[in-house]
Design a protein around this motif. Structure first.
Motif, PDB file in Angstrom:
ATOM      1  N   ARG A   1      39.357  22.182  40.909  1.00 19.50           N
ATOM      2  CA  ARG A   1      38.477  23.252  40.819  1.00 19.50           C
ATOM      3  C   ARG A   1      39.020  23.995  39.512  1.00 19.50           C
ATOM      4  NH1 ARG A   1      37.803  26.815  44.851  1.00 19.50           N
ATOM      5  NH2 ARG A   1      36.432  27.824  43.730  1.00 19.50           N
ATOM      6  N   ILE A   2      40.498  24.080  39.655  1.00 21.43           N
ATOM      7  CA  ILE A   2      41.002  24.995  38.500  1.00 21.43           C
ATOM      8  C   ILE A   2      40.844  24.143  37.022  1.00 21.43           C
ATOM      9  CG2 ILE A   2      43.246  25.568  37.616  1.00 21.43           C
ATOM     10  CD1 ILE A   2      44.259  25.698  40.644  1.00 21.43           C
ATOM     11  N   LEU A   3      41.045  23.194  37.249  1.00 23.51           N
ATOM     12  CA  LEU A   3      40.754  22.087  35.881  1.00 23.51           C
ATOM     13  C   LEU A   3      39.394  22.207  35.527  1.00 23.51           C
ATOM     14  CD1 LEU A   3      43.177  19.050  36.481  1.00 23.51           C
ATOM     15  CD2 LEU A   3      43.763  21.254  35.357  1.00 23.51           C
ATOM     16  N   TRP A   4      38.615  22.194  36.346  1.00 29.64           N
ATOM     17  CA  TRP A   4      37.103  22.487  36.115  1.00 29.64           C
ATOM     18  C   TRP A   4      36.798  23.555  35.436  1.00 29.64           C
ATOM     19  CZ3 TRP A   4      32.702  19.447  35.627  1.00 29.64           C
ATOM     20  CH2 TRP A   4      31.421  20.113  35.510  1.00 29.64           C
ATOM     21  N   ALA A   5      37.223  24.518  35.735  1.00 26.66           N
ATOM     22  CA  ALA A   5      37.071  25.993  35.467  1.00 26.66           C
ATOM     23  C   ALA A   5      37.896  26.028  33.896  1.00 26.66           C
ATOM     24  CB  ALA A   5      37.591  27.057  36.115  1.00 26.66           C
ATOM     25  N   ASP A   6      39.072  25.088  33.862  1.00 31.33           N
ATOM     26  CA  ASP A   6      39.524  25.420  32.750  1.00 31.33           C
ATOM     27  C   ASP A   6      38.794  24.963  31.223  1.00 31.33           C
ATOM     28  OD1 ASP A   6      42.082  26.206  31.197  1.00 31.33           O
ATOM     29  OD2 ASP A   6      42.483  24.119  30.942  1.00 31.33           O
ATOM     30  N   GLN A   7      37.834  24.050  31.701  1.00 31.53           N
ATOM     31  CA  GLN A   7      37.048  23.364  30.783  1.00 31.53           C
ATOM     32  C   GLN A   7      36.184  24.477  30.180  1.00 31.53           C
ATOM     33  OE1 GLN A   7      35.787  19.120  31.612  1.00 31.53           O
ATOM     34  NE2 GLN A   7      35.192  20.455  33.192  1.00 31.53           N
TER      35      GLN A   7
ATOM     36  N   ALA B   1      39.765  30.205  40.702  1.00 31.37           N
ATOM     37  CA  ALA B   1      40.110  29.197  39.929  1.00 31.37           C
ATOM     38  C   ALA B   1      40.421  29.644  38.545  1.00 31.37           C
ATOM     39  CB  ALA B   1      39.033  27.976  39.967  1.00 31.37           C
ATOM     40  N   GLU B   2      39.639  30.738  38.062  1.00 27.48           N
ATOM     41  CA  GLU B   2      39.717  31.285  36.841  1.00 27.48           C
ATOM     42  C   GLU B   2      41.142  32.041  36.697  1.00 27.48           C
ATOM     43  OE1 GLU B   2      37.054  31.505  38.804  1.00 27.48           O
ATOM     44  OE2 GLU B   2      35.899  30.055  37.649  1.00 27.48           O
ATOM     45  N   THR B   3      41.320  32.994  37.731  1.00 29.77           N
ATOM     46  CA  THR B   3      42.760  33.214  37.639  1.00 29.77           C
ATOM     47  C   THR B   3      43.919  32.623  37.719  1.00 29.77           C
ATOM     48  OG1 THR B   3      41.652  35.169  38.987  1.00 29.77           O
ATOM     49  CG2 THR B   3      44.303  35.188  39.035  1.00 29.77           C
ATOM     50  N   ALA B   4      43.908  31.328  38.348  1.00 25.06           N
ATOM     51  CA  ALA B   4      44.748  30.390  38.325  1.00 25.06           C
ATOM     52  C   ALA B   4      44.956  29.974  36.747  1.00 25.06           C
ATOM     53  CB  ALA B   4      44.368  28.956  39.307  1.00 25.06           C
TER      54      ALA B   4
ATOM     55  N   ARG C   1      28.808  42.881  32.583  1.00 27.48           N
ATOM     56  CA  ARG C   1      27.287  42.549  32.570  1.00 27.48           C
ATOM     57  C   ARG C   1      26.773  41.252  32.954  1.00 27.48           C
ATOM     58  NH1 ARG C   1      24.570  44.721  27.097  1.00 27.48           N
ATOM     59  NH2 ARG C   1      26.437  43.654  26.498  1.00 27.48           N
ATOM     60  N   TYR C   2      27.354  40.454  32.053  1.00 33.07           N
ATOM     61  CA  TYR C   2      26.789  39.181  32.560  1.00 33.07           C
ATOM     62  C   TYR C   2      27.603  38.515  33.555  1.00 33.07           C
ATOM     63  CZ  TYR C   2      24.973  40.074  27.886  1.00 33.07           C
ATOM     64  OH  TYR C   2      24.282  40.720  26.795  1.00 33.07           O
ATOM     65  N   GLY C   3      28.627  38.649  33.632  1.00 29.56           N
ATOM     66  CA  GLY C   3      29.493  38.151  34.872  1.00 29.56           C
ATOM     67  C   GLY C   3      28.987  38.559  36.361  1.00 29.56           C
ATOM     68  N   THR C   4      29.153  40.082  36.403  1.00 31.19           N
ATOM     69  CA  THR C   4      28.754  40.540  37.576  1.00 31.19           C
ATOM     70  C   THR C   4      27.294  40.322  37.705  1.00 31.19           C
ATOM     71  OG1 THR C   4      30.393  42.247  37.214  1.00 31.19           O
ATOM     72  CG2 THR C   4      28.476  42.912  38.953  1.00 31.19           C
ATOM     73  N   GLY C   5      26.301  40.359  36.763  1.00 25.63           N
ATOM     74  CA  GLY C   5      24.671  40.272  36.860  1.00 25.63           C
ATOM     75  C   GLY C   5      24.567  39.049  37.583  1.00 25.63           C
ATOM     76  N   GLN C   6      25.227  37.858  37.008  1.00 28.20           N
ATOM     77  CA  GLN C   6      24.613  36.445  37.662  1.00 28.20           C
ATOM     78  C   GLN C   6      25.568  36.282  38.886  1.00 28.20           C
ATOM     79  OE1 GLN C   6      24.722  32.916  34.911  1.00 28.20           O
ATOM     80  NE2 GLN C   6      25.864  31.780  36.261  1.00 28.20           N
TER      81      GLN C   6
ATOM     82  N   HIS D   1      32.745  35.745  38.873  1.00 30.17           N
ATOM     83  CA  HIS D   1      32.301  35.430  37.831  1.00 30.17           C
ATOM     84  C   HIS D   1      32.150  33.788  37.428  1.00 30.17           C
ATOM     85  CE1 HIS D   1      31.770  39.480  38.064  1.00 30.17           C
ATOM     86  NE2 HIS D   1      32.592  39.933  37.086  1.00 30.17           N
ATOM     87  N   PRO D   2      31.728  33.348  36.449  1.00 32.72           N
ATOM     88  CA  PRO D   2      31.696  31.993  35.969  1.00 32.72           C
ATOM     89  C   PRO D   2      32.898  32.109  35.028  1.00 32.72           C
ATOM     90  CG  PRO D   2      29.498  32.393  35.959  1.00 32.72           C
ATOM     91  CD  PRO D   2      30.315  33.728  36.384  1.00 32.72           C
ATOM     92  N   ALA D   3      33.510  30.981  34.794  1.00 32.39           N
ATOM     93  CA  ALA D   3      34.751  30.555  34.001  1.00 32.39           C
ATOM     94  C   ALA D   3      34.440  31.289  32.439  1.00 32.39           C
ATOM     95  CB  ALA D   3      35.307  29.225  33.990  1.00 32.39           C
ATOM     96  N   SER D   4      33.482  30.897  32.044  1.00 29.63           N
ATOM     97  CA  SER D   4      33.114  31.249  30.641  1.00 29.63           C
ATOM     98  C   SER D   4      33.236  32.612  30.234  1.00 29.63           C
ATOM     99  CB  SER D   4      31.875  30.582  30.371  1.00 29.63           C
ATOM    100  OG  SER D   4      31.485  31.034  29.006  1.00 29.63           O
ATOM    101  N   VAL D   5      33.003  33.626  31.168  1.00 27.47           N
ATOM    102  CA  VAL D   5      33.087  34.895  30.832  1.00 27.47           C
ATOM    103  C   VAL D   5      34.474  35.359  31.336  1.00 27.47           C
ATOM    104  CG1 VAL D   5      32.190  35.943  32.975  1.00 27.47           C
ATOM    105  CG2 VAL D   5      31.630  36.870  30.879  1.00 27.47           C
TER     106      VAL D   5
END
Ligand code: ADE
Length: 451
Positions: A23-29, A60-63, A218-223, A380-384
């Motif tokens: 999951r960490i490597l998936w988020a990293d992408q 995963a994002e914090t990782a 905005r977009y992170g919390t929203g989604q 929030h998703p990794a992109s944000v």
């Protein structure tokens, strides 16, 4: 500093490390800006010799932020900033695969939470990083001897805090170069500390950077908030009356995403400018007393306490659902709800509690009133988070480079950092933009040319 607390990992499920790593490597992408910073940190080691303690949602994002700080040379202890946001598989992989000391257990109680806070301080950090200001507050509470506020009076933590001598308390801040703060609620607490004269080192308000709050809040919390509600309940949003309490950046995101799914959105506010903005953005605006009667789903994102209180539960419709996406679990008055309740059935679905009131009406609380996006979904998703955590990493580097030069105040992220991050993010998205001509640059900085 008194170090009664061992600085060693305390996690729940080491056997989940394989899953966590994937999951960490998936988020990293989806975190290209952070990747770029990590590659540079690997070479330049700007954080070499630095002890860091971070109190963040262990996701995963914090990782991937933790990997970046470690690549920079930091000796990192990571603890949870919320009992329900820890992803146990991620914590396991961070310990096994990425050399991080982690104190975080999904569903931990207050005692365990503050034991981890004590551990993070026992690490004797030069730099701290917070999501909600718990680490800085703990240091301040010890320094000014307000220990019951530190621990909620948990005995082991109180004993630990009491073991500081008067000298140690005075010296508590001496090694700290500075701190970073991730969220609005934390920045508000820190500004109050600054005003009261108890903030003794600089804190960089990462939350206030445009590269953070314009996108993450905005977009992170929203989604992710709607993701949490939908994963927990599987309700259809189309046609629902969704009451969004608070129209800051988080509220704007939640309201806009709920509308996108077909809900009729009502906003409640105390700030006339924000309320006007909500009205002109096309949302219904009314006081909570009125909204309480009509809402199917209530989402609090104000940062303040008891937004949904006894009088509101009393008038809600049968089957109404309430949840919170503000930092602390104080926005919904669950004590008042319990007082009105004849029968409380936890987990009628995962992360949904049923409250059958004495009146016979049933109400539902999603995510125990804690951050619903992290309790019932993955945050929030990794992109944000890429932008938020790129800001964190570069703010840390700036803080260290400017050791001793920054004021003991809540300070802004330098604009160059924000420009670097937004330029890199645009490039990663394949988006090109224009640049001003020399003539336009001149025009934009002069006053002589009028109409
Ligand atoms: N805050 C909100 N979403 C988050 C995430 N995915 N990781 C860390 N902190 C968060």
């Amino acid at each position: 500093m008194a170090t009664t607390f061992a600085v060693s990992s305390d996690i729940a499920k080491p056997e989940l490390a394989d899953k966590g790593k994937k999951r960490i490597l998936w988020a990293d992408q989806d975190m290209p800006v952070l990747q770029q910073i990590r590659a540079r940190f690997e070479k330049e080691k700007p954080l070499a010799g630095l002890k860091m303690s971070a109190c963040l949602h262990v996701t995963a994002e914090t990782a991937n932020l933790a990997r970046t700080l470690k690549a920079g040379g930091a000796d990192l202890v990571l603890i949870a900033s919320n009992p329900l946001s820890t992803q146990d598989d991620v914590a396991a992989s961070l310990v096994r695969d990425f050399g991080t000391t982690v104190g975080a257990i999904h569903g931990e109680d207050g005692n365990s939470y503050y034991k981890h806070v004590a551990m993070a301080l026992a690490h004797e950090p030069h730099v701290t990083m917070d999501d909600g200001a718990d680490l800085v507050s703990a240091m301040v509470f010890i320094a000014i001897d307000r220990l019951t506020m530190l621990s909620g009076n948990q005995k082991p933590v109180r004993d630990w805090a009491e073991s500081f001598s008067a000298e140690q308390r005075k010296a508590l801040f001496s090694r700290v170069i500075g701190s970073m703060e991730e969220t609005t609620t934390g920045v508000i607490r820190l500004r109050a500390m600054e005003k009261d004269g108890v903030l003794k080192f600089p804190v960089i308000a990462v939350n206030d950077a445009d590269t953070k709050h314009l996108f993450d809040n905005r977009y992170g919390t929203g989604q992710s908030t709607l993701d949490g509600v939908i994963r927990a309940t599987n309700i259809l949003m189309a046609g629902k009356k969704v009451v969004v309490c608070g129209y800051g950046y988080c509220g704007k995101g939640v309201a806009s995403r709920a509308r996108g799914l077909g809900a009729q959105v009502i906003v409640t506010e105390v700030n006339p400018i924000a309320a006007l903005e909500a009205a002109m953005d096309g949302f219904g605006v009314m006081p909570m007393a009125e909204a309480a009667k009509v809402g199917d789903l209530f989402i609090t994102v104000t940062g303040n306490k008891h937004i949904i209180a006894k009088q509101h539960f009393e008038v809600m419709k049968e089957g109404a659902m309430v949840c919170n996406s503000g930092h602390f679990d104080i926005e919904i008055d669950l004590v008042a709800l319990k007082d009105l309740t004849a029968q409380h059935t936890p987990d009628v679905r995962h992360e949904v509690d049923e409250y059958k009131l004495k009146s016979g009406k049933k109400l539902y609380v999603i995510g125990s009133g804690r951050l619903v996006n992290l309790a019932a979904a993955e945050g929030h998703p990794a992109s944000v988070m890429d932008m938020s955590f790129a800001t964190q990493a570069l703010a840390t580097e700036y803080c260290v480079k400017n050791k001793g030069k920054l004021p003991n105040q809540v300070i802004a992220v330098p604009r160059e950092i924000e420009e670097y991050i937004s330029t890199a993010k645009l490039a990663s998205m394949g988006i090109m933009i224009d640049t001003m001509t020399a003539d336009q640059k001149k025009y934009s900085t002069s006053w002589e040319h009028g109409t």
